[in-house]
Design an enzyme around this catalytic site. Sequence first.
Site, PDB file in Angstrom:
ATOM      1  N   LYS A 262      48.043  39.462  35.794  1.00  0.00           N
ATOM      2  CA  LYS A 262      48.980  40.069  34.849  1.00  0.00           C
ATOM      3  C   LYS A 262      50.294  40.400  35.543  1.00  0.00           C
ATOM      4  O   LYS A 262      50.323  41.139  36.521  1.00  0.00           O
ATOM      5  CB  LYS A 262      48.350  41.326  34.264  1.00  0.00           C
TER       6      LYS A 262
ATOM      7  N   CYS B 210      48.041  41.045  27.562  1.00  0.00           N
ATOM      8  CA  CYS B 210      48.465  42.250  26.865  1.00  0.00           C
ATOM      9  C   CYS B 210      49.969  42.533  26.933  1.00  0.00           C
ATOM     10  O   CYS B 210      50.762  41.937  26.213  1.00  0.00           O
ATOM     11  CB  CYS B 210      47.648  43.441  27.376  1.00  0.00           C
TER      12      CYS B 210
ATOM     13  N   GLU C   5      41.052  41.721  27.174  1.00  0.00           N
ATOM     14  CA  GLU C   5      41.508  42.196  28.479  1.00  0.00           C
ATOM     15  C   GLU C   5      40.482  43.183  29.052  1.00  0.00           C
ATOM     16  O   GLU C   5      39.892  43.974  28.331  1.00  0.00           O
ATOM     17  CB  GLU C   5      42.860  42.901  28.314  1.00  0.00           C
TER      18      GLU C   5
END
Length: 263
Positions: A115, A149, A49
Amino acid sequence: MAIAKCLNKMKVALIQTSLIWENPIENRSHLAQKITGFMEEVDLIVLPEMFSSGFTMNPKAVAETLQGETVLWLQHLAKAKNCAITGSLVIEENGNYYNRLVFVFPNGDIKTYDKRHLFTLAGEHQFYSAGEDKLIINYKGFKICPLVCYDLRFPVFSRNVEHYDVLLYVANWPKPRVNAWDILLRARAVENMCYTIGVNRIGTDNNNHKYIGHSQVVDFLGEYVLEPQEADAVFIVELDKAKLLETREKLTFLIDRDTFEII
């Protein structure tokens, strides 16, 4: 009905390394050495990430566009290595900042995922805009679902309603919570009956957060294809779709999953 024999296999390289704080130029150089340093042919390279900057809450300092230097660099590498490459970076678009995963195909074409679950504990929601749409990528006979994540903690969004084969997480997941990372990656693999890949960074960032990696690959039964790793290294694994489909045919758990709608 028996599933026809599937010969699809995919080699994946996991790049686990430290990142230079808010320095895309140095990170590209550092990662290029890692990528060009291994000679084995692979189908997909996975970076952590925010691989060009580290997990920064200062997006203005490092943000690029999809036509910027880092995406062009990814496209060049994908063509040179004749493989796909993916990871997330800070992208500015229409006045908003996104923690955007970019998946670059060997021919340079790209698909993106923003995300969805922003890490409020670090204030990510104050600086970045959340994504809305799940992405499923068809590549080399595999359906891949890439996430980022903190998404790992939210199983409803990642639920395998698309019959994907690979769930992929890129992360900056710190050492104090790495036990949760290990547990949740195995849980996502088991509940979705898919290969699950987690690629994390190592080192210490400028906020003094320590990272020990634990990049890993888990199969559809929760067994390790690659056990959690802590070294600064490139790890190469092979995924076997035939084994995945054979197991799903024998253990038909996915047909009993709940139906739901995310709003």
